[in-house]
Design an enzyme around this catalytic site. Sequence first.
Site, PDB file in Angstrom:
ATOM      1  N   LYS A  22      20.611  12.816  -7.041  1.00 55.18           N
ATOM      2  CA  LYS A  22      20.666  13.469  -8.341  1.00 55.18           C
ATOM      3  C   LYS A  22      21.842  13.378  -8.982  1.00 55.18           C
ATOM      4  CE  LYS A  22      21.470  17.913  -7.634  1.00 55.18           C
ATOM      5  NZ  LYS A  22      22.589  18.782  -8.509  1.00 55.18           N
ATOM      6  N   ASN A  23      22.968  13.598  -7.937  1.00 60.77           N
ATOM      7  CA  ASN A  23      24.222  13.739  -8.665  1.00 60.77           C
ATOM      8  C   ASN A  23      24.909  12.338  -9.096  1.00 60.77           C
ATOM      9  OD1 ASN A  23      24.423  16.519  -8.246  1.00 60.77           O
ATOM     10  ND2 ASN A  23      25.398  16.788  -6.542  1.00 60.77           N
ATOM     11  N   ARG A  92      25.134  21.280 -15.533  1.00 59.99           N
ATOM     12  CA  ARG A  92      26.714  21.265 -15.812  1.00 59.99           C
ATOM     13  C   ARG A  92      27.041  19.783 -16.253  1.00 59.99           C
ATOM     14  NH1 ARG A  92      31.338  23.655 -14.036  1.00 59.99           N
ATOM     15  NH2 ARG A  92      32.870  22.431 -12.952  1.00 59.99           N
ATOM     16  N   PRO A 122      34.874  26.523 -13.259  1.00 58.75           N
ATOM     17  CA  PRO A 122      35.686  26.152 -14.466  1.00 58.75           C
ATOM     18  C   PRO A 122      35.497  24.695 -15.010  1.00 58.75           C
ATOM     19  CG  PRO A 122      37.209  26.712 -12.859  1.00 58.75           C
ATOM     20  CD  PRO A 122      35.849  27.102 -12.328  1.00 58.75           C
ATOM     21  N   ASP A 124      38.589  23.152 -16.193  1.00 57.83           N
ATOM     22  CA  ASP A 124      39.948  23.302 -16.492  1.00 57.83           C
ATOM     23  C   ASP A 124      40.529  21.866 -16.221  1.00 57.83           C
ATOM     24  OD1 ASP A 124      39.642  24.296 -14.117  1.00 57.83           O
ATOM     25  OD2 ASP A 124      41.725  25.067 -13.796  1.00 57.83           O
ATOM     26  N   ASP A 304      26.998  21.378  -0.291  1.00 52.94           N
ATOM     27  CA  ASP A 304      25.506  21.475  -0.886  1.00 52.94           C
ATOM     28  C   ASP A 304      24.708  21.573   0.296  1.00 52.94           C
ATOM     29  OD1 ASP A 304      26.375  21.215  -3.342  1.00 52.94           O
ATOM     30  OD2 ASP A 304      25.986  19.093  -3.502  1.00 52.94           O
TER      31      ASP A 304
HETATM   32  N1  EPU Z   1      37.010  23.099 -10.054  1.00 46.00           N
HETATM   33  C1  EPU Z   1      37.811  23.760 -10.970  1.00 46.00           C
HETATM   34  N2  EPU Z   1      38.094  23.076 -12.019  1.00 46.00           N
HETATM   35  C2  EPU Z   1      37.561  22.122 -12.756  1.00 46.00           C
HETATM   36  C3  EPU Z   1      36.443  21.577 -12.008  1.00 46.00           C
HETATM   37  C4  EPU Z   1      36.131  22.114 -10.698  1.00 46.00           C
HETATM   38  O1  EPU Z   1      38.257  24.887 -10.563  1.00 46.00           O
HETATM   39  O2  EPU Z   1      37.705  21.508 -13.824  1.00 46.00           O
HETATM   40  C5  EPU Z   1      36.784  23.770  -8.766  1.00 46.00           C
HETATM   41  C6  EPU Z   1      35.142  24.433  -8.898  1.00 46.00           C
HETATM   42  O3  EPU Z   1      35.255  25.431  -9.361  1.00 46.00           O
HETATM   43  C7  EPU Z   1      35.013  24.251  -7.258  1.00 46.00           C
HETATM   44  C8  EPU Z   1      35.712  23.083  -6.918  1.00 46.00           C
HETATM   45  O4  EPU Z   1      36.666  22.580  -7.948  1.00 46.00           O
HETATM   46  O5  EPU Z   1      35.338  25.350  -6.609  1.00 46.00           O
HETATM   47  C9  EPU Z   1      34.897  21.884  -6.647  1.00 46.00           C
HETATM   48  O6  EPU Z   1      33.957  21.486  -7.866  1.00 46.00           O
HETATM   49  P1  EPU Z   1      33.691  19.933  -8.294  1.00 46.00           P
HETATM   50  O7  EPU Z   1      34.015  19.699  -9.404  1.00 46.00           O
HETATM   51  O8  EPU Z   1      33.719  18.995  -7.161  1.00 46.00           O
HETATM   52  O9  EPU Z   1      31.692  20.241  -8.251  1.00 46.00           O
HETATM   53  P2  EPU Z   1      31.075  19.696  -9.308  1.00 46.00           P
HETATM   54  O10 EPU Z   1      31.266  18.098  -9.855  1.00 46.00           O
HETATM   55  O11 EPU Z   1      30.855  20.672 -10.569  1.00 46.00           O
HETATM   56  C10 EPU Z   1      29.414  18.504  -7.966  1.00 46.00           C
HETATM   57  C11 EPU Z   1      28.223  18.398  -7.685  1.00 46.00           C
HETATM   58  C12 EPU Z   1      27.644  19.663  -6.959  1.00 46.00           C
HETATM   59  C13 EPU Z   1      28.587  19.851  -5.592  1.00 46.00           C
HETATM   60  C14 EPU Z   1      30.056  19.717  -6.144  1.00 46.00           C
HETATM   61  C15 EPU Z   1      30.674  19.370  -4.692  1.00 46.00           C
HETATM   62  C16 EPU Z   1      27.023  17.415  -9.485  1.00 46.00           C
HETATM   63  C17 EPU Z   1      26.288  17.543 -10.699  1.00 46.00           C
HETATM   64  N3  EPU Z   1      27.219  18.474  -9.022  1.00 46.00           N
HETATM   65  O12 EPU Z   1      29.733  19.663  -8.655  1.00 46.00           O
HETATM   66  O13 EPU Z   1      26.430  19.642  -6.474  1.00 46.00           O
HETATM   67  O14 EPU Z   1      28.376  21.044  -4.824  1.00 46.00           O
HETATM   68  O15 EPU Z   1      30.282  18.639  -6.830  1.00 46.00           O
HETATM   69  O16 EPU Z   1      30.428  18.412  -4.047  1.00 46.00           O
HETATM   70  O17 EPU Z   1      27.437  16.375  -9.204  1.00 46.00           O
HETATM   71  C18 EPU Z   1      24.303  20.509  -6.038  1.00 46.00           C
HETATM   72  O18 EPU Z   1      23.813  19.480  -6.032  1.00 46.00           O
HETATM   73  O19 EPU Z   1      23.543  21.547  -5.530  1.00 46.00           O
HETATM   74  C19 EPU Z   1      25.676  20.875  -6.439  1.00 46.00           C
HETATM   75  C20 EPU Z   1      25.889  21.990  -7.005  1.00 46.00           C
END
Ligand code: EPU
Length: 425
Positions: A22-23, A92, A122, A124, A304
């Site tokens: 998925k991701n 997202r 966020p 950011d 996850d």
């Molecule tokens: N974060 C920030 N600022 C940002 C981006 C992230 O503070 O601009 C923080 C987040 O709030 C979090 C941490 O950094 O605390 C990690 O977030 P990350 O950006 O790595 O997560 P994501 O890219 O939003 C993806 C997956 C998630 C998975 C995470 C971590 C997708 C669509 N989603 O999210 O998948 O948990 O990486 O591996 O790729 C799931 O599949 O159930 C799922 C939530």
Amino acid sequence: MNVFQIQGGNRLQGMVDVAGSKNTALAIMSAVALAEGTTVLTNVPNISDTRIKAGLLEKFGAKIEWQGNSLTVDCTDLHNGETDEETVRAIRTSFYLLGPMLARIGKIDMPAPGGCKIGARPVDFHLKGLALLGADVVLEGGVYHATAKELRGAEIYLDFPSAGATQHLMTTASLAKGATTIQNAAMEPEVVALAQFLTSLGARIEGAGTSLITILGVERLEGRPFRIPSDRMQAATYLLGGAITQGDVTVRGILPGDQTAVVNKLREAGAEVEEGADWVRAGAVRRLKAIKVKTMPHPGFPTDMQQPMAAVLTLAQGTSIVEETIYESRTGHIGELNRMGANIRVEGRSAVINGVRVLRGAHVEASDLRAGAALVLAGLAADGETSIRNVHFIDRGYENFEENLRHLGASIERVAVAGLEPASG
Ligand code: EPU
């Protein structure tokens, strides 16, 4: 709305092939906007998140055709489309289209993103990175208005190795002028797969899978066929299913190296795990033992799988501690597992799980995707019937879930019941 009705107690046994990731698919479905010509993506999981993302691409002018798990995308003619907030908030990764659209047409308006409700989430890091690459992004009335005359390479340092920010910025930099470096980059397999995809389109990327990624921008990228690798979270969920039901499950067609953290924790808890070139087999012949689990960016234990692993540990002997360090509120499974007889209390960012001998079927509710998966696992091992509401959350990430589980011997049915479908996370 749909509920899952599970008659617990059957051991899961047998082999299962998992769907595409998925991701990875969602990240690639943003990157594909960089390519002119036709891209054929195969092994795309046909789940609600990818269908929503494909619909979003169409609003920006992409031509889309689904054939089973194959998705043909032509992003030759893109325009700044009208998107409705509901669609954008549903996933997202809608936000990850900002950079690619700027690279291609220099302008995009996009409502702020959504996703599972597991923390503040966020954007950011994305915004700081895009600004360094030359984008001008303003948030007004809940909508991001982004423009860029020209994107140029930059030195980007991420405060945290965010998977999404790494993917978004690496993708965007592929069409920026000059070199970009991303330091403290995420090392997730989904980042590596995305880099492979971009490279196949003609991008020049080095270091994906390490904490320093270098991208040398090119003038143009062209569509190419690409196969989405299998989903490591779906795979791990079935392996955990083998362990919690004291069964014996083999997941085929995967990269065992992606399962290292989960496999090691299962072994530590006393599960039997075997690995081959492209398969992993997990099960248990006796009650598991309590362990400590702490989520970390890859290659640490994946957030996850935190909730599904917690479900497994509810039945382990002793007191387990599961600490979540990535998200501040990935806890929606705890109250529901306790309804089933688990003994979990929350201490700060940790779930303290006192193992019980039995879980009992109950009416429970999925609050997000992985909480839902955790409840399914608990239901499979529980005495009696479990009914899980809000199956639409689980549908975001698991293709053919109940069919695969039935194939492994589970008794699980999807039943339509009267009631309102709550808003998607
Ligand atoms: N974060 C920030 N600022 C940002 C981006 C992230 O503070 O601009 C923080 C987040 O709030 C979090 C941490 O950094 O605390 C990690 O977030 P990350 O950006 O790595 O997560 P994501 O890219 O939003 C993806 C997956 C998630 C998975 C995470 C971590 C997708 C669509 N989603 O999210 O998948 O948990 O990486 O591996 O790729 C799931 O599949 O159930 C799922 C939530």
